[in-house]
Design a protein around this motif. Structure first.
Motif, PDB file in Angstrom:
ATOM      1  N   SER A  74      72.886 -85.178-100.092  1.00  0.00           N
ATOM      2  CA  SER A  74      73.973 -85.955 -99.511  1.00  0.00           C
ATOM      3  C   SER A  74      73.487 -86.530 -98.191  1.00  0.00           C
ATOM      4  N   ARG A  75      73.750 -87.839 -97.981  1.00  0.00           N
ATOM      5  CA  ARG A  75      73.285 -88.488 -96.763  1.00  0.00           C
ATOM      6  C   ARG A  75      74.231 -89.625 -96.393  1.00  0.00           C
ATOM      7  N   SER A  76      74.472 -89.781 -95.093  1.00  0.00           N
ATOM      8  CA  SER A  76      75.290 -90.887 -94.612  1.00  0.00           C
ATOM      9  C   SER A  76      74.431 -92.138 -94.474  1.00  0.00           C
ATOM     10  N   TYR A  77      75.067 -93.297 -94.667  1.00  0.00           N
ATOM     11  CA  TYR A  77      74.342 -94.567 -94.591  1.00  0.00           C
ATOM     12  C   TYR A  77      75.267 -95.615 -93.988  1.00  0.00           C
ATOM     13  N   LYS A  78      74.748 -96.359 -92.999  1.00  0.00           N
ATOM     14  CA  LYS A  78      75.514 -97.408 -92.320  1.00  0.00           C
ATOM     15  C   LYS A  78      74.806 -98.740 -92.529  1.00  0.00           C
ATOM     16  N   PRO A  79      75.348 -99.614 -93.387  1.00  0.00           N
ATOM     17  CA  PRO A  79      74.687-100.901 -93.647  1.00  0.00           C
ATOM     18  C   PRO A  79      74.658-101.779 -92.396  1.00  0.00           C
ATOM     19  N   SER A  80      73.627-102.602 -92.315  1.00  0.00           N
ATOM     20  CA  SER A  80      73.492-103.546 -91.203  1.00  0.00           C
ATOM     21  C   SER A  80      73.675-104.989 -91.642  1.00  0.00           C
ATOM     22  N   VAL A  81      73.899-105.220 -92.950  1.00  0.00           N
ATOM     23  CA  VAL A  81      74.098-106.565 -93.472  1.00  0.00           C
ATOM     24  C   VAL A  81      75.266-106.549 -94.443  1.00  0.00           C
ATOM     25  N   THR A  82      75.823-107.716 -94.687  1.00  0.00           N
ATOM     26  CA  THR A  82      76.877-107.848 -95.688  1.00  0.00           C
ATOM     27  C   THR A  82      76.264-108.240 -97.025  1.00  0.00           C
ATOM     28  N   GLY A  83      77.006-108.024 -98.106  1.00  0.00           N
ATOM     29  CA  GLY A  83      76.535-108.390 -99.436  1.00  0.00           C
ATOM     30  C   GLY A  83      76.753-107.256-100.416  1.00  0.00           C
ATOM     31  N   LEU A  84      76.158-107.392-101.591  1.00  0.00           N
ATOM     32  CA  LEU A  84      76.221-106.369-102.634  1.00  0.00           C
ATOM     33  C   LEU A  84      74.956-105.533-102.553  1.00  0.00           C
ATOM     34  N   LEU A  85      75.083-104.298-102.051  1.00  0.00           N
ATOM     35  CA  LEU A  85      73.934-103.409-101.877  1.00  0.00           C
ATOM     36  C   LEU A  85      73.747-102.558-103.134  1.00  0.00           C
ATOM     37  N   THR A  86      72.509-102.493-103.612  1.00  0.00           N
ATOM     38  CA  THR A  86      72.163-101.674-104.776  1.00  0.00           C
ATOM     39  C   THR A  86      71.219-100.568-104.328  1.00  0.00           C
ATOM     40  N   PHE A  87      71.619 -99.305-104.547  1.00  0.00           N
ATOM     41  CA  PHE A  87      70.803 -98.138-104.201  1.00  0.00           C
ATOM     42  C   PHE A  87      70.163 -97.610-105.483  1.00  0.00           C
ATOM     43  N   VAL A  88      68.841 -97.436-105.467  1.00  0.00           N
ATOM     44  CA  VAL A  88      68.106 -96.884-106.616  1.00  0.00           C
ATOM     45  C   VAL A  88      67.369 -95.634-106.147  1.00  0.00           C
ATOM     46  N   ALA A  89      67.740 -94.468-106.696  1.00  0.00           N
ATOM     47  CA  ALA A  89      67.106 -93.187-106.363  1.00  0.00           C
ATOM     48  C   ALA A  89      66.117 -92.824-107.466  1.00  0.00           C
ATOM     49  N   THR A  90      64.867 -92.538-107.082  1.00  0.00           N
ATOM     50  CA  THR A  90      63.812 -92.246-108.048  1.00  0.00           C
ATOM     51  C   THR A  90      63.105 -90.962-107.669  1.00  0.00           C
ATOM     52  N   GLN A  91      62.872 -90.118-108.693  1.00  0.00           N
ATOM     53  CA  GLN A  91      62.134 -88.860-108.493  1.00  0.00           C
ATOM     54  C   GLN A  91      61.362 -88.568-109.774  1.00  0.00           C
ATOM     55  N   SER A  92      60.064 -88.814-109.779  1.00  0.00           N
ATOM     56  CA  SER A  92      59.189 -88.655-110.949  1.00  0.00           C
ATOM     57  C   SER A  92      59.833 -89.322-112.171  1.00  0.00           C
ATOM     58  N   ASP A  93      60.336 -88.518-113.123  1.00  0.00           N
ATOM     59  CA  ASP A  93      60.892 -89.083-114.346  1.00  0.00           C
ATOM     60  C   ASP A  93      62.412 -89.240-114.286  1.00  0.00           C
ATOM     61  N   ARG A  94      63.008 -89.099-113.124  1.00  0.00           N
ATOM     62  CA  ARG A  94      64.460 -89.191-113.000  1.00  0.00           C
ATOM     63  C   ARG A  94      64.836 -90.376-112.120  1.00  0.00           C
ATOM     64  N   ARG A  95      65.921 -91.067-112.533  1.00  0.00           N
ATOM     65  CA  ARG A  95      66.314 -92.292-111.836  1.00  0.00           C
ATOM     66  C   ARG A  95      67.826 -92.490-111.954  1.00  0.00           C
ATOM     67  N   ALA A  96      68.444 -92.926-110.871  1.00  0.00           N
ATOM     68  CA  ALA A  96      69.877 -93.219-110.869  1.00  0.00           C
ATOM     69  C   ALA A  96      70.131 -94.313-109.846  1.00  0.00           C
ATOM     70  N   GLU A  97      71.224 -95.061-110.022  1.00  0.00           N
ATOM     71  CA  GLU A  97      71.537 -96.129-109.087  1.00  0.00           C
ATOM     72  C   GLU A  97      73.048 -96.297-108.952  1.00  0.00           C
ATOM     73  N   THR A  98      73.441 -96.955-107.869  1.00  0.00           N
ATOM     74  CA  THR A  98      74.846 -97.252-107.612  1.00  0.00           C
ATOM     75  C   THR A  98      74.933 -98.485-106.737  1.00  0.00           C
ATOM     76  N   GLU A  99      76.143 -99.056-106.595  1.00  0.00           N
ATOM     77  CA  GLU A  99      76.336-100.285-105.832  1.00  0.00           C
ATOM     78  C   GLU A  99      77.384-100.082-104.746  1.00  0.00           C
ATOM     79  N   LEU A 100      77.292-100.918-103.712  1.00  0.00           N
ATOM     80  CA  LEU A 100      78.220-100.872-102.583  1.00  0.00           C
ATOM     81  C   LEU A 100      78.477-102.299-102.115  1.00  0.00           C
ATOM     82  N   ARG A 101      79.763-102.655-101.976  1.00  0.00           N
ATOM     83  CA  ARG A 101      80.138-103.970-101.461  1.00  0.00           C
ATOM     84  C   ARG A 101      80.402-103.849 -99.960  1.00  0.00           C
TER      85      ARG A 101
END
Length: 206
Positions: free
Chosen positions: A127-154
């Motif tokens: 778990s981690r806090s994140y404060k965007p510095s730009v506007t737009g549609l942000l896409t987060f992609v988390a990768t760890q060896s053979d594991r991957r997940a993503e989510t979006e933030l407006r």
């Protein structure tokens, strides 16, 4: 003679005793009961997932990124890319006279991708806090060896102050100024006429 009878009697007695024992041994014995050990349910691995606590925020606010289903006590790489939001319909601004004027949307400016890392706990979560510095549609992609997940933030821009009213707001002062100019012109003409009459009156007295 007596000895032979004694031997025969012993033989018959042993035979009589042995017959019930053999008959009991010949009977089928009940099978021992076996207690079945309960088997654990089949293992279903937790699929990795990445979420944010708020799907839409305003620039300057903070969200919480949460990942589950990753390998425990290991590093997870997170890449953040920024894209344009869906173009909203052009807004309108209302003038003081009741008319409206169209507002053009602001052009999108793409930002460079951002990367950072987090570390999972013993349960494979982070778990981690994140404060965007730009506007737009942000896409987060988390990768760890053979594991991957993503989510979006407006990320929306901060509310802008109302636009200054133009056009009709100048009309009223101009109308008032024009009236004053007209009244001044009338007064000037009256003053010139009065002076002329005074001069003519003074000339007739001689």
């Amino acid at each position: 003679m007596r000895l032979s009878r004694i031997i025969m009697a012993l033989t018959v007695g042993l035979a009589v005793v042995a017959v019930p024992t053999a008959a009991g041994a010949a009977q089928p014995q009940p099978s021992p009961s076996v207690t079945d050990t309960p088997q654990p349910p089949p293992y279903s691995p937790v699929l990795p997932s990445l979420t944010v606590n708020r799907p839409t925020i305003t620039l300057g606010e903070t969200v919480i990124l949460r990942g589950v289903g990753f390998r425990p006590n290991r590093t997870v790489d997170i890449a953040v890319s920024v894209g344009p939001l869906a173009a909203p319909a052009a807004g309108t601004a209302r003038r003081s006279g009741g008319s409206t004027v169209a507002m053009a949307p602001v052009a999108f400016q793409a930002a460079a991708p951002l990367r950072f890392t987090v570390r999972t706990n013993g349960a494979g979560e982070f778990s981690r806090s994140y404060k965007p510095s730009v506007t737009g549609l942000l896409t987060f992609v988390a990768t760890q060896s053979d594991r991957r997940a993503e989510t979006e933030l407006r990320v929306l821009d901060r509310p802008q102050p109302p636009l200054p009213v133009t056009g009709d707001s100048i009309g009223t002062p101009m109308k008032l100024g024009g009236g004053l100019v007209g009244a001044g012109a009338v007064l000037l003409l009256l003053t010139l006429a009065w002076r002329r009459r005074q001069r003519l009156g003074m000339g007739s007295s001689h």
